[in-house]
Structures are given as C-alpha cells and as structure tokens.
Design an enzyme around this catalytic site. Structure first.
Site, PDB file in Angstrom:
ATOM      1  N   VAL A 198      -9.964   1.576  12.721  1.00  0.00           N
ATOM      2  CA  VAL A 198     -10.128   1.579  14.104  1.00  0.00           C
ATOM      3  C   VAL A 198     -11.434   2.217  14.345  1.00  0.00           C
ATOM      4  O   VAL A 198     -12.288   1.702  15.226  1.00  0.00           O
ATOM      5  CB  VAL A 198      -8.951   2.464  14.652  1.00  0.00           C
ATOM      6  CG1 VAL A 198      -8.986   3.893  14.189  1.00  0.00           C
ATOM      7  CG2 VAL A 198      -8.790   2.367  16.321  1.00  0.00           C
ATOM      8  N   ASP A 234       3.283  -0.529  12.543  1.00  0.00           N
ATOM      9  CA  ASP A 234       2.416   0.084  12.737  1.00  0.00           C
ATOM     10  C   ASP A 234       2.672   1.781  13.287  1.00  0.00           C
ATOM     11  O   ASP A 234       3.963   1.605  14.156  1.00  0.00           O
ATOM     12  CB  ASP A 234       1.326  -0.397  13.912  1.00  0.00           C
ATOM     13  CG  ASP A 234       0.009   0.177  13.818  1.00  0.00           C
ATOM     14  OD1 ASP A 234      -0.734   0.035  12.676  1.00  0.00           O
ATOM     15  OD2 ASP A 234      -0.643   0.592  15.037  1.00  0.00           O
ATOM     16  N   TYR A 272       0.786  -1.058   0.052  1.00  0.00           N
ATOM     17  CA  TYR A 272      -0.053  -0.102   0.107  1.00  0.00           C
ATOM     18  C   TYR A 272       0.976   1.038  -0.097  1.00  0.00           C
ATOM     19  O   TYR A 272       0.717   2.063  -0.844  1.00  0.00           O
ATOM     20  CB  TYR A 272      -0.827  -0.099   1.150  1.00  0.00           C
ATOM     21  CG  TYR A 272      -1.910   1.137   1.062  1.00  0.00           C
ATOM     22  CD1 TYR A 272      -2.993   1.253   0.576  1.00  0.00           C
ATOM     23  CD2 TYR A 272      -1.755   2.199   2.390  1.00  0.00           C
ATOM     24  CE1 TYR A 272      -4.026   2.208   0.702  1.00  0.00           C
ATOM     25  CE2 TYR A 272      -2.648   3.222   2.525  1.00  0.00           C
ATOM     26  CZ  TYR A 272      -3.858   3.213   1.618  1.00  0.00           C
ATOM     27  OH  TYR A 272      -4.776   4.337   1.578  1.00  0.00           O
TER      28      TYR A 272
HETATM   29  N1  LIG Z   1     -10.470   6.626   4.406  1.00  0.00           N
HETATM   30  C1  LIG Z   1      -9.050   7.124   4.941  1.00  0.00           C
HETATM   31  O1  LIG Z   1      -8.855   7.134   5.963  1.00  0.00           O
HETATM   32  C2  LIG Z   1      -8.100   7.083   3.522  1.00  0.00           C
HETATM   33  C3  LIG Z   1      -6.861   7.468   4.012  1.00  0.00           C
HETATM   34  C4  LIG Z   1      -5.732   7.701   3.238  1.00  0.00           C
HETATM   35  C5  LIG Z   1      -5.876   7.480   1.756  1.00  0.00           C
HETATM   36  N2  LIG Z   1      -7.294   7.032   1.474  1.00  0.00           N
HETATM   37  C6  LIG Z   1      -7.270   6.582  -0.062  1.00  0.00           C
HETATM   38  O2  LIG Z   1      -8.638   7.312  -0.430  1.00  0.00           O
HETATM   39  C7  LIG Z   1      -9.039   6.226  -1.304  1.00  0.00           C
HETATM   40  C8  LIG Z   1     -10.756   5.617  -1.053  1.00  0.00           C
HETATM   41  O3  LIG Z   1     -10.599   5.064   0.312  1.00  0.00           O
HETATM   42  P1  LIG Z   1     -11.792   4.665   1.136  1.00  0.00           P
HETATM   43  O4  LIG Z   1     -11.572   4.766   2.432  1.00  0.00           O
HETATM   44  O5  LIG Z   1     -13.204   5.071   0.441  1.00  0.00           O
HETATM   45  O6  LIG Z   1     -11.628   3.071   0.642  1.00  0.00           O
HETATM   46  P2  LIG Z   1     -12.826   1.984   0.279  1.00  0.00           P
HETATM   47  O7  LIG Z   1     -12.181   0.636   0.396  1.00  0.00           O
HETATM   48  O8  LIG Z   1     -14.080   2.049   1.043  1.00  0.00           O
HETATM   49  O9  LIG Z   1     -12.909   2.527  -1.208  1.00  0.00           O
HETATM   50  C9  LIG Z   1     -12.058   2.002  -2.433  1.00  0.00           C
HETATM   51  C10 LIG Z   1     -12.910   1.643  -3.546  1.00  0.00           C
HETATM   52  O10 LIG Z   1     -11.822   1.429  -4.708  1.00  0.00           O
HETATM   53  C11 LIG Z   1     -12.602   0.169  -5.250  1.00  0.00           C
HETATM   54  N3  LIG Z   1     -11.294  -0.409  -6.007  1.00  0.00           N
HETATM   55  C12 LIG Z   1     -10.139  -0.990  -5.289  1.00  0.00           C
HETATM   56  N4  LIG Z   1      -9.375  -1.679  -6.226  1.00  0.00           N
HETATM   57  C13 LIG Z   1      -9.958  -1.352  -7.357  1.00  0.00           C
HETATM   58  C14 LIG Z   1      -9.713  -1.682  -8.993  1.00  0.00           C
HETATM   59  N5  LIG Z   1      -8.406  -2.087  -9.024  1.00  0.00           N
HETATM   60  N6  LIG Z   1     -10.135  -1.020  -9.725  1.00  0.00           N
HETATM   61  C15 LIG Z   1     -11.506  -0.285  -9.507  1.00  0.00           C
HETATM   62  N7  LIG Z   1     -11.993  -0.213  -8.241  1.00  0.00           N
HETATM   63  C16 LIG Z   1     -11.203  -0.472  -7.265  1.00  0.00           C
HETATM   64  C17 LIG Z   1     -13.026  -0.619  -4.139  1.00  0.00           C
HETATM   65  O11 LIG Z   1     -14.020  -1.533  -4.592  1.00  0.00           O
HETATM   66  C18 LIG Z   1     -13.822   0.680  -3.316  1.00  0.00           C
HETATM   67  O12 LIG Z   1     -14.965   0.906  -3.899  1.00  0.00           O
HETATM   68  C19 LIG Z   1      -8.148   5.219  -1.380  1.00  0.00           C
HETATM   69  O13 LIG Z   1      -7.417   5.457  -2.762  1.00  0.00           O
HETATM   70  C20 LIG Z   1      -7.393   5.153  -0.359  1.00  0.00           C
HETATM   71  O14 LIG Z   1      -5.959   4.765  -0.588  1.00  0.00           O
HETATM   72  C21 LIG Z   1      -8.283   6.988   2.257  1.00  0.00           C
END
Ligand SMILES: NC(=O)c1ccc[n+]([C@@H]2O[C@H](COP(=O)([O-])OP(=O)(O)OC[C@H]3O[C@@H](n4cnc5c(N)ncnc54)[C@H](O)[C@@H]3O)[C@@H](O)[C@H]2O)c1
Length: 321
Positions: A191, A277, A149
C-alpha cells in the site's frame, strides 16, 4: 579465524527490501555478511554498493535447497512479502517458508549458529483481538489465496520452536507488522509504495473497500533496529515478539497524506476488497519494549518524506533512461 567481535552473518533474502537494509547495518557494524538470494523479488540494485566490499559476499541460491556455509548468525528473511508476488506461485511460496525454514534450521544446527525468523503479523490472520498480542493464536483461513503465505509462515514458526525444543537450537522469532521505506519494490502492490508511485505520477490512487480498514506502518530503520536487538538479546528470550509501529491509520488517511505530501493531482478511486483482507492491524509492542528496550522513533510523516524522496529519484532515473 575470525576476530572476537566480527561475526559471520548470513542474510537469506538479503537482496530484498528489508534484507538489503539489514546488510547495510551489519556491514557498518563491522561484520562479514553473506547474502543468499534467488532474486525472485529482490534485485542486485539493492546491494550494488556493497559488491566491492571485501566483507560482503553474494550467492544466488534458492533456500528450498540446502546450503552449506560456515556462519555465526542467520537472519532468515527469504520469502516474497507482497500479495502480488507471493500469490504468483503459491506452491513455491509455501515451499520457501517451510522447506526454506527446514534447510536454514538444519544449517544452524550443523554449524551451531543462532537463527532469527522474519515472521509476520499475518500469522494473526483477520484478528478478533485488537491490538494483537503475541499470545493471540490468530484467525487464519487455511484454504484461501493468502494461505500460502500465512500458513507457510505459521508452519515456519512451528519448525523454529520444535528445533528449539528438540535440539536446543538458539532461535529468535519476530513478527513483523507492515514496514515501508526505501528499496521497496515499486510495483509490488504494497500500500505505501503503491500510493507513493501513483501519486508521484498523478495517477488515480486505488483504495480497496471503503478505505476504513486500518494498518500501522513502521519505517524500515526502526524495524531493522528491533530485529538486530532481538538477535543480540539473551538466549532465553526467543519470542515470538511483535515488531511494528502501533500508530494506526486508515488506508484513506494514508492516501490523503501521500497526496498532500507529494502535491499530487491524483484522485482516489475505490475497488472491491480482496478476499481475506484483514480489517484492522496494530501491534501491541509491550513485550518488545520490555525485553528489547525497543520502540519506533520515526513517525509516519518523517518516514513518508524519506520514502517519497527515494521513489521520486527512482522514477526520475527510469524516465531519463
Ligand atoms: N516488509 C514487510 O512489511 C514485512 C511484513 C511482515 C513480514 N515480512 C517478512 O520479512 C521478510 C523480508 O520481506 P521484504 O519486505 O524485504 O520482502 P522482499 O520481497 O523485498 O524480500 C524478500 C527477498 O527474498 C528473496 N527470496 C524469495 N524467495 C526466495 C527463495 N526461495 N530463496 C532465496 N531467496 C528468496 C527475494 O528475491 C527477495 O530478495 C520476508 O520474509 C517477509 O515475509 C516483511
């Protein structure tokens, strides 16, 4: 033909937690939204209410393969975000970040779209600089279980900046810090959702390590506002920019707060800290304040109240089915 103000917006990962909240905002703002998602961690339930809207379109698509659509803006959010999910198939996780970025950048180049990358505070790894500023290069293990990641996201940032340098592509990179809220996956081990779901069911609340490690928690509406402001900012501001809530809490404080707010009988139990972590995490958001006039407005108590209400309803629905 499109109207002068209506934009055609592609959201990859738009069936996920943040993507679906963003889709709601973009539809409400009067844009045409196309969601591309392979439903690895996302679900149709998150966007069910949009499916009948003529300005909304959904395609099942894995972004590790090219996509040919005509759009004005691309929000690249596709990628599993929780350790349980991104460690399930680590090779696919790296592919999603790296091949996915190449495909979406290629699309942006072809159709001259502006493109935003949802990067992460994980690019800072287990940081020696606190709070984290964008100029800090990070301390990331490239061979550990989180590397798929962390390094995938770091490489995606590299690709974004090379497409900007090489092809003058209009890019935007945000580094998202822990964000929570309605539509988080109830079982993905993150969390906030973990604690709430355990507390609502009066199950033991699992704390990893001493519980003294800190995190800062941003409510999703604040995060989406920051993301949209970044997309709408001047072309010469490309980031990376931290988007998160600088309020810092220990994990134990969070657990105690959730137990109190749910009136739960849950007890706190301790388990060993997983590998790599990070011990502390807090964004320095001076840059976002200066360039985007953005800062979070929803405090932890208010955000938790809304999130608890969401999970309470979800669990009640599940129990009655
Ligand atoms: N929520 C957080 O705290 C957080 C923190 C840092 C970064 N992010 C980033 O924000 C973005 C969204 O995160 P989230 O919390 O909504 O996560 P999430 O897992 O709910 O959403 C990710 C989405 O991407 C889709 N997906 C995964 N691999 C895929 C692929 N190869 N092709 C098409 N779709 C794909 C999944 O089905 C899902 O709908 C991510 O890129 C994540 O890395 C989120």
């Amino acid at each position: 033909m499109k109207s002068l103000t209506r934009k055609r917006v592609l959201i990859t990962g738009g069936a996920g937690f943040l993507g679906s909240n963003l889709a709601d905002r973009m539809i409400a703002a009067g844009h045409d939204v196309l969601v591309a998602d392979n439903f690895f961690t996302g679900t149709k339930d998150n966007i069910l209410h949009l499916l009948d809207n003529p300005h909304f379109e959904l395609i099942r698509h894995n972004i590790t393969f090219p996509l040919y659509v005509e759009v004005d803006e691309i929000f690249n959010l596709a990628c599993p975000a929780s350790p349980i999910h991104y460690q399930f198939d680590p090779v696919q996780t790296t592919k999603t970040s790296v091949h996915g970025a190449i495909n979406m950048l290629g699309l942006a180049k072809r159709v001259k779209a502006k493109i935003l990358q949802a990067s992460t505070s994980e690019v800072y790894g287990d940081p020696e600089v606190h709070p984290q500023v964008e100029s800090y290069w990070g301390r990331v293990n490239c061979t550990g279980i989180r590397s798929c990641y962390d390094e995938g996201k770091r490489c995606a940032e590299t690709l974004f900046f090379d497409y900007w340098r090489q092809y003058k592509l209009r890019i935007k990179v945000i580094r998202i810090f822990n964000t929570y809220g309605p539509r988080m996956h109830p079982n993905d081990g993150r969390v906030v959702s973990n604690f709430i779901v355990q507390a609502l069911q009066n199950q033991d609340i699992t704390l990893y390590g001493s519980g003294n490690q800190t995190r800062s928690f941003c409510y999703c509406d604040d995060l989406i506002e920051g993301m949209i402001r970044m997309m709408d900012s001047e072309d010469d501001f490309i980031g990376p920019v931290n988007i998160g809530n600088p309020g810092e809490f220990t994990i134990r404080e969070l657990a105690e707060k959730v137990i109190a707010m749910t009136g739960s009988k849950s007890k706190i139990v301790y388990q060993p800290l997983p590998q790599d972590d990070p011990k502390q995490r807090r964004p320095d958001i001076s840059l976002a304040k200066e360039k985007l006039d953005w800062q979070p407005t929803i405090n932890l108590d208010e955000g938790l109240k809304r999130t608890i209400a969401y999970f309470d309803q979800l669990l009640t629905q599940r129990n009655s089915n």
